[in-house]
Design a protein around this motif. Structure first.
Motif, PDB file in Angstrom:
ATOM      1  N   TRP A  52      -6.093 -11.200   8.411  1.00 56.41           N
ATOM      2  CA  TRP A  52      -4.785 -11.551   8.947  1.00 56.41           C
ATOM      3  C   TRP A  52      -3.977 -12.395   7.966  1.00 56.41           C
ATOM      4  CZ3 TRP A  52      -2.994  -8.877  12.804  1.00 56.41           C
ATOM      5  CH2 TRP A  52      -3.910  -8.238  13.642  1.00 56.41           C
ATOM      6  N   ALA A  53      -4.613 -12.921   6.939  1.00 53.47           N
ATOM      7  CA  ALA A  53      -3.899 -13.733   5.952  1.00 53.47           C
ATOM      8  C   ALA A  53      -3.464 -12.917   4.736  1.00 53.47           C
ATOM      9  CB  ALA A  53      -4.775 -14.895   5.496  1.00 53.47           C
ATOM     10  N   VAL A  54      -3.852 -11.639   4.674  1.00 55.36           N
ATOM     11  CA  VAL A  54      -3.537 -10.834   3.483  1.00 55.36           C
ATOM     12  C   VAL A  54      -2.952  -9.479   3.872  1.00 55.36           C
ATOM     13  CG1 VAL A  54      -5.049 -11.899   1.785  1.00 55.36           C
ATOM     14  CG2 VAL A  54      -5.993 -10.245   3.375  1.00 55.36           C
ATOM     15  N   LEU A  55      -2.019  -9.496   4.799  1.00 55.69           N
ATOM     16  CA  LEU A  55      -1.361  -8.264   5.222  1.00 55.69           C
ATOM     17  C   LEU A  55       0.052  -8.146   4.656  1.00 55.69           C
ATOM     18  CD1 LEU A  55      -2.482  -8.291   8.951  1.00 55.69           C
ATOM     19  CD2 LEU A  55      -3.114  -6.555   7.269  1.00 55.69           C
ATOM     20  N   SER A  56       0.526  -9.184   3.971  1.00 57.25           N
ATOM     21  CA  SER A  56       1.898  -9.134   3.438  1.00 57.25           C
ATOM     22  C   SER A  56       1.914  -8.389   2.109  1.00 57.25           C
ATOM     23  CB  SER A  56       2.439 -10.548   3.245  1.00 57.25           C
ATOM     24  OG  SER A  56       1.851 -11.144   2.110  1.00 57.25           O
ATOM     25  N   GLY A  57       3.110  -8.205   1.584  1.00 57.64           N
ATOM     26  CA  GLY A  57       3.245  -7.505   0.318  1.00 57.64           C
ATOM     27  C   GLY A  57       2.654  -8.251  -0.860  1.00 57.64           C
ATOM     28  N   THR A  58       2.431  -9.545  -0.725  1.00 55.67           N
ATOM     29  CA  THR A  58       1.860 -10.318  -1.821  1.00 55.67           C
ATOM     30  C   THR A  58       0.473  -9.811  -2.185  1.00 55.67           C
ATOM     31  OG1 THR A  58       3.034 -12.242  -0.985  1.00 55.67           O
ATOM     32  CG2 THR A  58       1.305 -12.647  -2.606  1.00 55.67           C
ATOM     33  N   GLU A  59      -0.333  -9.494  -1.186  1.00 55.81           N
ATOM     34  CA  GLU A  59      -1.706  -9.071  -1.443  1.00 55.81           C
ATOM     35  C   GLU A  59      -1.950  -7.607  -1.112  1.00 55.81           C
ATOM     36  OE1 GLU A  59      -3.805 -10.652  -3.012  1.00 55.81           O
ATOM     37  OE2 GLU A  59      -3.197 -12.750  -2.893  1.00 55.81           O
ATOM     38  N   ALA A  60      -1.129  -7.049  -0.246  1.00 56.88           N
ATOM     39  CA  ALA A  60      -1.396  -5.666   0.185  1.00 56.88           C
ATOM     40  C   ALA A  60      -0.079  -4.919   0.341  1.00 56.88           C
ATOM     41  CB  ALA A  60      -2.190  -5.676   1.497  1.00 56.88           C
ATOM     42  N   ALA A  61       0.660  -4.827  -0.754  1.00 61.98           N
ATOM     43  CA  ALA A  61       1.920  -4.091  -0.725  1.00 61.98           C
ATOM     44  C   ALA A  61       1.630  -2.614  -0.470  1.00 61.98           C
ATOM     45  CB  ALA A  61       2.653  -4.265  -2.048  1.00 61.98           C
ATOM     46  N   ILE A  62       2.365  -2.051   0.466  1.00 65.72           N
ATOM     47  CA  ILE A  62       2.172  -0.622   0.762  1.00 65.72           C
ATOM     48  C   ILE A  62       2.896   0.199  -0.309  1.00 65.72           C
ATOM     49  CG2 ILE A  62       2.476   1.185   2.461  1.00 65.72           C
ATOM     50  CD1 ILE A  62       0.534  -1.084   3.274  1.00 65.72           C
ATOM     51  N   LEU A  63       2.152   1.120  -0.908  1.00 67.59           N
ATOM     52  CA  LEU A  63       2.680   1.934  -2.010  1.00 67.59           C
ATOM     53  C   LEU A  63       2.818   3.392  -1.571  1.00 67.59           C
ATOM     54  CD1 LEU A  63       0.510   0.370  -4.872  1.00 67.59           C
ATOM     55  CD2 LEU A  63       2.907  -0.092  -4.338  1.00 67.59           C
ATOM     56  N   PRO A  64       3.729   4.125  -2.199  1.00 66.61           N
ATOM     57  CA  PRO A  64       3.991   5.509  -1.771  1.00 66.61           C
ATOM     58  C   PRO A  64       2.844   6.452  -2.141  1.00 66.61           C
ATOM     59  CG  PRO A  64       5.320   4.935  -3.684  1.00 66.61           C
ATOM     60  CD  PRO A  64       4.653   3.674  -3.258  1.00 66.61           C
ATOM     61  N   ARG A  65       2.246   7.040  -1.128  1.00 67.44           N
ATOM     62  CA  ARG A  65       1.108   7.929  -1.364  1.00 67.44           C
ATOM     63  C   ARG A  65       1.481   9.086  -2.284  1.00 67.44           C
ATOM     64  NH1 ARG A  65      -3.204   9.732   3.128  1.00 67.44           N
ATOM     65  NH2 ARG A  65      -4.555  10.998   1.792  1.00 67.44           N
ATOM     66  N   HIS A  66       2.711   9.588  -2.144  1.00 71.91           N
ATOM     67  CA  HIS A  66       3.087  10.769  -2.925  1.00 71.91           C
ATOM     68  C   HIS A  66       3.172  10.478  -4.421  1.00 71.91           C
ATOM     69  CE1 HIS A  66       6.975   8.835  -1.904  1.00 71.91           C
ATOM     70  NE2 HIS A  66       7.457   9.384  -2.994  1.00 71.91           N
ATOM     71  N   LEU A  67       3.175   9.201  -4.804  1.00 70.32           N
ATOM     72  CA  LEU A  67       3.224   8.851  -6.228  1.00 70.32           C
ATOM     73  C   LEU A  67       1.902   8.274  -6.746  1.00 70.32           C
ATOM     74  CD1 LEU A  67       6.769   7.208  -6.376  1.00 70.32           C
ATOM     75  CD2 LEU A  67       6.127   9.560  -6.935  1.00 70.32           C
ATOM     76  N   TYR A  68       1.019   7.880  -5.841  1.00 76.11           N
ATOM     77  CA  TYR A  68      -0.226   7.219  -6.262  1.00 76.11           C
ATOM     78  C   TYR A  68      -1.476   8.063  -6.012  1.00 76.11           C
ATOM     79  CZ  TYR A  68       1.883   2.862  -7.700  1.00 76.11           C
ATOM     80  OH  TYR A  68       2.606   1.927  -8.397  1.00 76.11           O
ATOM     81  N   GLU A  69      -1.399   9.040  -5.144  1.00 78.32           N
ATOM     82  CA  GLU A  69      -2.591   9.829  -4.805  1.00 78.32           C
ATOM     83  C   GLU A  69      -3.098  10.613  -6.024  1.00 78.32           C
ATOM     84  OE1 GLU A  69      -2.030  12.691  -1.695  1.00 78.32           O
ATOM     85  OE2 GLU A  69      -4.099  12.395  -1.000  1.00 78.32           O
TER      86      GLU A  69
END
Length: 532
Positions: free
Chosen positions: A158-175
């Motif tokens: 619950w302390a690492v859900l923000s973009g600082t530690e877990a930024a959501i990245l676009p699957r279509h560019l990283y897969e």
């Protein structure tokens, strides 16, 4: 308020009363739209992601997490509008915001969350990855629901859900591509309030306002990240108003008192509440000479840490007593083995370790890599060199740029010793335990277990702390951890640092929340020069 500003307000009010200006233009607190926010980041990030504190500032403008955190570090909606957890802590369901688009126009969906968590955060994030290791699957029953399935409770997640530690990245560019070397790390596509436009290495990075941002448009038109490697030129640019903001103690601590007196500037220590930089000296335990604990203890006794705090950090630091900083009060203990400054003790331990002084007075020659975050860390290196010279250890200092430092320490492992700080974070699980846990010995992963230290007994304690939900029992585990780590001493805990930012008084809306250093600049605006 200055005299010039009062004069301006009086003349403006007269103009408004005469109908020349709208009255709301006089409101001091009304954000002004437009302008370019000029930021200096030292060192220049080598990419948007994964590699440095300054990269986290850069990334926060472009990418986001499922949640953000408020002034009390409580989760608030971001890419997830709401969420719920099962009573046993094994299922967390996130309901995602609809209508969000990536900067390239593709829709943001639960598939992006699934790929980011399982293929990126879990695999290559040395901090948040420990909290996510219990996540076994991310189910996506529809495009706007992401369900985390955990093998065991992970309260720290619950302390690492923000973009600082877990930024959501676009699957279509990283897969299908290695995340650490993905080309998009240098021209990031996100969902955030600013859009990447241009990066001239060694000169500037340009971001522009995202006109379609789901959270409303930013006040600023653009953000320009300006590279200024010379510390004197950096201070001069801040004093001249050519740079509005420079975080992470980018000028020498010896300059702070003077800069506080410069009109148009202020020193801000807020915004680093969960950062908690813990500064330490590491040994390369792959090298046989450093496996002798007596040698490591001798080094600790040879360093006058109070003098280091006073002479190099000018009071912006205090002595560390162990691996967990005092700011993490819920788990901190000072009841650990201490190594006070004692040159005789250091000499005795080196003799016992089979390292007598030779004819030239030298016992041992080593290299030491300094942290590549500016001149203050080079001065730290000089201090350490002189300290160890007193007990017959000759030190060759190595000052590298950030990319070379990462490759040498965490990739090639071609070093004897190095000094650096890790952000301890909101909980020891993120910034502390990774320095000691065997499973964070990760070749090529920056800021992981740099010493190569491995202690199976300590691993059991660390891993038990990951899943212990009773705070009293968890503290007991982490107190055991501190005692063992500080006694075994694979790493000398030197100082707790106090970061500061140099900020133009024109800057309004800068976050001083505990994670303010990594907030977006969306709410920042610039006062007119004649209002300051």
């Amino acid at each position: 308020m200055t005299l010039d500003r009062r004069a301006f307000m009086l003349s403006s009010m007269a103009a408004a009363l005469a109908g020349a200006l709208p009255l709301d233009a006089l409101a001091e607190d009304k954000p002004r739209e437009g302008g370019t926010f000029i930021v200096n980041l030292e060192p220049e990030p080598s990419s948007f992601l994964f590699n440095s504190n300054t990269a986290s500032v850069l990334a926060a403008q472009v990418v986001e997490g499922l949640v953000a955190y408020d002034a009390n570090s409580k989760p608030i909606p971001a890419l997830a509008e709401r969420w719920e957890a099962s009573p046993d802590g094994l299922t967390i369901t996130f309901h995602l915001r609809r209508g969000v688009k990536w900067h390239d126009g593709k829709p943001f969906t639960s598939a992006d969350v699934q790929h980011t968590v399982l293929e990126i955060v879990k695999k290559v994030n040395p901090r948040a990855g420990t909290a996510y290791k219990a996540v076994q699957a991310v189910e996506t029953p529809d495009a706007y629901t992401a369900i985390f399935k955990l093998s065991e409770p992970s309260p720290a997640i619950w302390a690492v859900l923000s973009g600082t530690e877990a930024a959501i990245l676009p699957r279509h560019l990283y897969e299908g591509k290695p995340p650490l070397t993905n080309e998009w790390n240098n021209k990031l596509i996100g969902t955030g309030p600013f859009v990447f436009k241009e990066w001239q290495r060694g000169d500037y990075i340009l971001l522009e306002r995202n006109p379609d941002y789901w959270g409303g448009r930013a006040h600023l038109n653009r953000v320009r990240i300006k590279t200024i490697t010379d510390p004197g030129a950096r201070a001069a640019a801040l004093e001249a108003g050519e740079v509005h903001y420079s975080p992470f103690s980018s000028v020498a601590p010896s300059e702070v008192a003077r800069l506080k007196q410069v009109p148009g500037l202020r020193i801000e220590t807020g915004g680093y509440g969960i950062f908690v930089p813990h500064f330490f000296f590491d040994f390369n335990l792959d090298r046989p000479q450093f496996r002798d604990k007596r040698l490591r203890a001798a080094f600790a006794h040879a360093i006058d840490r109070q003098a280091l705090a006073d002479k190099v950090w000018f009071g912006l630091a205090k002595l560390a007593t162990g691996p967990i900083p005092s700011a993490q009060a819920a788990t901190y203990t000072a009841d650990t083995t201490q190594y006070p400054f004692d040159l005789k003790k250091a000499e005795q331990l080196l003799d016992e370790a089979g390292l007598p002084r030779k004819a030239d007075g030298v016992r041992l020659r080593i290299t030491h890599h300094t942290m590549p975050y500016g001149d203050v860390f080079k001065r730290v290196g000089e201090f350490l060199k002189e300290s160890l010279k007193q007990v017959g250890v000759e030190v060759e200092l190595v000052n590298l740029d950030l990319s070379q430092f990462h490759r040498t320490i965490f990739g090639d492992r071609n070093f004897d010793t190095f000094s650096t700080y890790y952000a301890a974070g909101a909980d020891p699980q993120f910034g502390v335990l990774r320095r000691y846990w065997t499973k964070t010995i990760a070749k090529g992963v920056p800021w992981s277990n740099g010493t190569g230290y491995s202690n199976p007994a300590l691993d059991k304690i660390i891993e038990a702390s990951f899943t212990e939900v009773d705070p009293v029992k968890r503290r007991e585990l982490l107190v055991q951890f501190q005692k063992i780590a500080q006694d075994d001493l694979p790493s000398i805990n030197l100082l707790e640092l106090q970061h500061f930012s140099v900020v133009s008084t024109r800057v309004q809306g800068l976050s001083t929340f505990p994670d303010g250093y990594a907030k977006s600049f969306k709410d920042i605006w610039l006062q007119a020069r004649d209002q300051v």
